[in-house]
Write a protein that holds these residues in place. Structure first.
Motif, PDB file in Angstrom:
ATOM      1  N   HIS A   1      -3.682  -2.189   8.515  1.00 29.68           N
ATOM      2  CA  HIS A   1      -2.668  -3.240   8.413  1.00 29.68           C
ATOM      3  C   HIS A   1      -2.220  -3.769   9.775  1.00 29.68           C
ATOM      4  CE1 HIS A   1      -2.428  -2.066   4.191  1.00 29.68           C
ATOM      5  NE2 HIS A   1      -2.403  -0.819   4.627  1.00 29.68           N
ATOM      6  N   THR A   2      -2.884  -3.334  10.841  1.00 33.72           N
ATOM      7  CA  THR A   2      -2.514  -3.786  12.185  1.00 33.72           C
ATOM      8  C   THR A   2      -3.525  -4.807  12.709  1.00 33.72           C
ATOM      9  OG1 THR A   2      -3.723  -1.997  13.296  1.00 33.72           O
ATOM     10  CG2 THR A   2      -1.427  -1.585  12.729  1.00 33.72           C
ATOM     11  N   GLN A   3      -3.039  -5.623  13.633  1.00 33.79           N
ATOM     12  CA  GLN A   3      -3.899  -6.558  14.345  1.00 33.79           C
ATOM     13  C   GLN A   3      -3.613  -6.442  15.837  1.00 33.79           C
ATOM     14  OE1 GLN A   3      -4.288 -10.570  12.686  1.00 33.79           O
ATOM     15  NE2 GLN A   3      -3.044  -9.953  10.923  1.00 33.79           N
ATOM     16  N   SER A   4      -4.615  -6.718  16.648  1.00 36.48           N
ATOM     17  CA  SER A   4      -4.449  -6.699  18.103  1.00 36.48           C
ATOM     18  C   SER A   4      -4.103  -8.099  18.593  1.00 36.48           C
ATOM     19  CB  SER A   4      -5.732  -6.215  18.785  1.00 36.48           C
ATOM     20  OG  SER A   4      -5.997  -4.873  18.483  1.00 36.48           O
ATOM     21  N   VAL A   5      -3.026  -8.204  19.361  1.00 37.10           N
ATOM     22  CA  VAL A   5      -2.661  -9.492  19.957  1.00 37.10           C
ATOM     23  C   VAL A   5      -3.093  -9.500  21.420  1.00 37.10           C
ATOM     24  CG1 VAL A   5      -0.771  -9.901  18.355  1.00 37.10           C
ATOM     25  CG2 VAL A   5      -0.315  -8.706  20.498  1.00 37.10           C
ATOM     26  N   SER A   6      -3.080 -10.667  22.016  1.00 36.71           N
ATOM     27  CA  SER A   6      -3.741 -10.870  23.308  1.00 36.71           C
ATOM     28  C   SER A   6      -3.126 -10.095  24.462  1.00 36.71           C
ATOM     29  CB  SER A   6      -3.746 -12.369  23.648  1.00 36.71           C
ATOM     30  OG  SER A   6      -2.421 -12.873  23.725  1.00 36.71           O
ATOM     31  N   VAL A   7      -1.889  -9.620  24.328  1.00 32.70           N
ATOM     32  CA  VAL A   7      -1.274  -8.855  25.412  1.00 32.70           C
ATOM     33  C   VAL A   7      -1.664  -7.382  25.357  1.00 32.70           C
ATOM     34  CG1 VAL A   7       0.676 -10.393  25.798  1.00 32.70           C
ATOM     35  CG2 VAL A   7       0.844  -8.587  24.056  1.00 32.70           C
ATOM     36  N   GLY A   8      -2.526  -7.007  24.423  1.00 37.50           N
ATOM     37  CA  GLY A   8      -3.011  -5.642  24.372  1.00 37.50           C
ATOM     38  C   GLY A   8      -2.201  -4.709  23.509  1.00 37.50           C
ATOM     39  N   ALA A   9      -1.442  -5.251  22.564  1.00 41.12           N
ATOM     40  CA  ALA A   9      -0.631  -4.426  21.669  1.00 41.12           C
ATOM     41  C   ALA A   9      -1.192  -4.500  20.261  1.00 41.12           C
ATOM     42  CB  ALA A   9       0.818  -4.894  21.674  1.00 41.12           C
ATOM     43  N   ARG A  10      -1.052  -3.385  19.526  1.00 43.37           N
ATOM     44  CA  ARG A  10      -1.364  -3.350  18.105  1.00 43.37           C
ATOM     45  C   ARG A  10      -0.078  -3.629  17.345  1.00 43.37           C
ATOM     46  NH1 ARG A  10      -6.180  -3.741  16.051  1.00 43.37           N
ATOM     47  NH2 ARG A  10      -5.706  -2.289  14.332  1.00 43.37           N
ATOM     48  N   VAL A  11      -0.128  -4.571  16.392  1.00 41.48           N
ATOM     49  CA  VAL A  11       1.079  -5.038  15.715  1.00 41.48           C
ATOM     50  C   VAL A  11       0.840  -5.112  14.211  1.00 41.48           C
ATOM     51  CG1 VAL A  11       2.817  -6.860  15.587  1.00 41.48           C
ATOM     52  CG2 VAL A  11       1.635  -6.434  17.750  1.00 41.48           C
TER      53      VAL A  11
ATOM     54  N   THR B   1      10.823  -3.321   0.690  1.00 41.29           N
ATOM     55  CA  THR B   1       9.837  -2.479   0.018  1.00 41.29           C
ATOM     56  C   THR B   1       9.442  -1.303   0.898  1.00 41.29           C
ATOM     57  OG1 THR B   1       8.962  -4.371  -1.199  1.00 41.29           O
ATOM     58  CG2 THR B   1       7.549  -2.434  -1.045  1.00 41.29           C
ATOM     59  N   LEU B   2       9.239  -1.569   2.180  1.00 41.69           N
ATOM     60  CA  LEU B   2       8.842  -0.502   3.102  1.00 41.69           C
ATOM     61  C   LEU B   2       9.937   0.537   3.234  1.00 41.69           C
ATOM     62  CD1 LEU B   2       6.490   0.319   4.957  1.00 41.69           C
ATOM     63  CD2 LEU B   2       7.691  -0.819   6.827  1.00 41.69           C
ATOM     64  N   VAL B   3      11.194   0.105   3.280  1.00 41.16           N
ATOM     65  CA  VAL B   3      12.313   1.037   3.412  1.00 41.16           C
ATOM     66  C   VAL B   3      12.376   1.988   2.227  1.00 41.16           C
ATOM     67  CG1 VAL B   3      14.831   1.192   3.368  1.00 41.16           C
ATOM     68  CG2 VAL B   3      13.705  -0.392   4.931  1.00 41.16           C
ATOM     69  N   TYR B   4      12.220   1.447   1.038  1.00 38.32           N
ATOM     70  CA  TYR B   4      12.429   2.258  -0.161  1.00 38.32           C
ATOM     71  C   TYR B   4      11.168   2.960  -0.658  1.00 38.32           C
ATOM     72  CZ  TYR B   4      17.027   0.194  -0.301  1.00 38.32           C
ATOM     73  OH  TYR B   4      18.303  -0.184   0.021  1.00 38.32           O
ATOM     74  N   SER B   5       9.998   2.481  -0.228  1.00 37.21           N
ATOM     75  CA  SER B   5       8.765   3.097  -0.714  1.00 37.21           C
ATOM     76  C   SER B   5       7.898   3.686   0.394  1.00 37.21           C
ATOM     77  CB  SER B   5       7.920   2.075  -1.495  1.00 37.21           C
ATOM     78  OG  SER B   5       8.641   1.536  -2.578  1.00 37.21           O
ATOM     79  N   GLY B   6       8.100   3.237   1.626  1.00 33.70           N
ATOM     80  CA  GLY B   6       7.173   3.613   2.689  1.00 33.70           C
ATOM     81  C   GLY B   6       7.734   4.520   3.757  1.00 33.70           C
ATOM     82  N   ALA B   7       8.919   5.110   3.533  1.00 33.05           N
ATOM     83  CA  ALA B   7       9.525   5.953   4.563  1.00 33.05           C
ATOM     84  C   ALA B   7       8.640   7.137   4.923  1.00 33.05           C
ATOM     85  CB  ALA B   7      10.899   6.439   4.101  1.00 33.05           C
TER      86      ALA B   7
ATOM     87  N   ALA C   1       0.817  -1.216   0.000  1.00 28.65           N
ATOM     88  CA  ALA C   1       0.000   0.000   0.000  1.00 28.65           C
ATOM     89  C   ALA C   1       0.848   1.262   0.000  1.00 28.65           C
ATOM     90  CB  ALA C   1      -0.929  -0.002   1.209  1.00 28.65           C
ATOM     91  N   SER C   2       2.115   1.147   0.415  1.00 28.58           N
ATOM     92  CA  SER C   2       2.997   2.309   0.510  1.00 28.58           C
ATOM     93  C   SER C   2       3.707   2.621  -0.796  1.00 28.58           C
ATOM     94  CB  SER C   2       4.043   2.075   1.607  1.00 28.58           C
ATOM     95  OG  SER C   2       3.434   1.862   2.857  1.00 28.58           O
ATOM     96  N   ARG C   3       3.550   1.781  -1.805  1.00 25.63           N
ATOM     97  CA  ARG C   3       4.216   2.033  -3.079  1.00 25.63           C
ATOM     98  C   ARG C   3       3.688   3.318  -3.710  1.00 25.63           C
ATOM     99  NH1 ARG C   3       3.441  -3.870  -4.162  1.00 25.63           N
ATOM    100  NH2 ARG C   3       5.454  -4.878  -3.822  1.00 25.63           N
ATOM    101  N   PRO C   4       4.528   4.038  -4.431  1.00 30.30           N
ATOM    102  CA  PRO C   4       4.080   5.277  -5.076  1.00 30.30           C
ATOM    103  C   PRO C   4       2.859   5.046  -5.955  1.00 30.30           C
ATOM    104  CG  PRO C   4       6.463   5.063  -5.229  1.00 30.30           C
ATOM    105  CD  PRO C   4       5.956   3.767  -4.669  1.00 30.30           C
ATOM    106  N   GLY C   5       1.906   5.952  -5.849  1.00 33.24           N
ATOM    107  CA  GLY C   5       0.703   5.855  -6.662  1.00 33.24           C
ATOM    108  C   GLY C   5      -0.387   5.002  -6.066  1.00 33.24           C
ATOM    109  N   SER C   6      -0.148   4.465  -4.847  1.00 29.13           N
ATOM    110  CA  SER C   6      -1.142   3.574  -4.249  1.00 29.13           C
ATOM    111  C   SER C   6      -2.219   4.319  -3.469  1.00 29.13           C
ATOM    112  CB  SER C   6      -0.450   2.566  -3.315  1.00 29.13           C
ATOM    113  OG  SER C   6       0.457   1.757  -4.026  1.00 29.13           O
ATOM    114  N   GLY C   7      -2.082   5.635  -3.305  1.00 28.84           N
ATOM    115  CA  GLY C   7      -3.094   6.408  -2.596  1.00 28.84           C
ATOM    116  C   GLY C   7      -2.810   6.500  -1.107  1.00 28.84           C
ATOM    117  N   PRO C   8      -3.715   7.151  -0.349  1.00 26.45           N
ATOM    118  CA  PRO C   8      -3.522   7.335   1.099  1.00 26.45           C
ATOM    119  C   PRO C   8      -3.394   5.994   1.829  1.00 26.45           C
ATOM    120  CG  PRO C   8      -5.329   8.693   0.285  1.00 26.45           C
ATOM    121  CD  PRO C   8      -4.970   7.754  -0.828  1.00 26.45           C
ATOM    122  N   VAL C   9      -2.551   5.991   2.858  1.00 31.28           N
ATOM    123  CA  VAL C   9      -2.288   4.762   3.607  1.00 31.28           C
ATOM    124  C   VAL C   9      -2.645   4.986   5.072  1.00 31.28           C
ATOM    125  CG1 VAL C   9      -0.551   3.072   4.309  1.00 31.28           C
ATOM    126  CG2 VAL C   9      -0.417   4.151   2.046  1.00 31.28           C
TER     127      VAL C   9
END
Length: 254
Positions: free
Chosen positions: A73-83, A98-104, A60-68
């Motif tokens: 893209h997160t999920q809640s795990v049982s200890v109460g954190a969003r991951v 991909t995230l490093v080069y397109s999603g900074a 979703a972070s690639r150029p031209g993919s629109g607002p992110v």
């Protein structure tokens, strides 16, 4: 705020610390990104599918993919954190690249309004993880308290320091070896806190144990104290270069 959590040799509790910080962060909205190229373990540990997660965020972070939106893209795990969960195997490394080069820009925008904690695993020179660490407001290097651990950190500070724009911290793992003050003096890096061993908290944060009161135990309290310190610390500076001159091995105690 963007916080990178890593080690320089092995991974002595990096994921545990990152997940604990996300779960115990004193402000709403904190999220953990599982960006260890050799990671991708949290989905299996907590019984989740890794999608949506790091792969979908990177796409979703690639150029031209629109607002992110991170929340997509997160999920809640049982200890109460969003991951943002990483996939297992080589797909994790590909998503990190991909995230490093397109999603900074996406990371930076999100970190402007909430705490984004990035689990980088073990940093190696020239890796994608170093690029993520370079963008962070705070970089937490987890290391044990023995002389060998200190020397491994010392040997990498020469190339790691110039890469960073944020503040560098040590987190001392374990109960034995040199104390926090000794490590800080020897390496010229402030110690943010100590991460003592805990079967119960470690088990809860690894998805192995159900521990209803884990947040009240010693390791969890130490993690929360670190999170509180980070929310008030000045992010835009690291120790002066002169500190490198103090990088001498700690004297071995008998």
């Amino acid at each position: 705020m963007l916080i990178a959590v890593c080690s320089v040799k092995g991974a002595p509790g990096v994921t545990t610390l990152g997940l604990g910080l996300a779960a115990l962060w004193p402000e709403e909205g904190a999220v953990l990104l599982e960006c260890d190229p050799e990671g991708g373990d949290l989905a299996a540990r907590f019984g989740h599918h890794p999608e949506p997660g790091l792969t979908s965020l990177a796409a979703a972070s690639r150029p031209g993919s629109g607002p992110v939106s991170f929340d997509d893209h997160t999920q809640s795990v049982s200890v109460g954190a969003r991951v943002v969960l990483a996939p297992p195997g080589d797909a994790a490394a590909a998503a990190v690249q991909t995230l490093v080069y397109s999603g900074a820009e996406v990371l930076r925008r999100t970190a402007d309004v909430r705490a984004v904690i990035v689990d980088l695993g073990r940093l190696t020179r020239g890796s994608a993880g170093v690029r993520l660490a370079a963008a962070a407001d705070h970089v937490l290097v987890v290391a044990g308290g023995h002389l060998a651990d200190a020397l491994q950190v010392q040997a990498r500070l020469e190339w790691l320091r110039p890469e960073l724009s944020g503040r560098l911290w040590l987190v001392r793992a374990g109960d034995d070896g040199y104390g926090a003050a000794e490590l800080s003096r020897a390496l010229g890096v402030p110690v943010l806190g100590e991460s003592p061993p805990s079967r119960l908290v470690g088990g809860a944060l690894a998805g192995r144990l159900q521990v209803p009161n884990w947040r009240r135990l010693r390791l969890a309290r130490a993690m929360r104290d670190m999170a509180i310190t980070l929310t008030t610390a000045q992010p835009a500076s690291i120790l002066p270069d002169a500190a490198v001159d103090r990088l001498v091995p700690v004297e071995v105690r008998s």
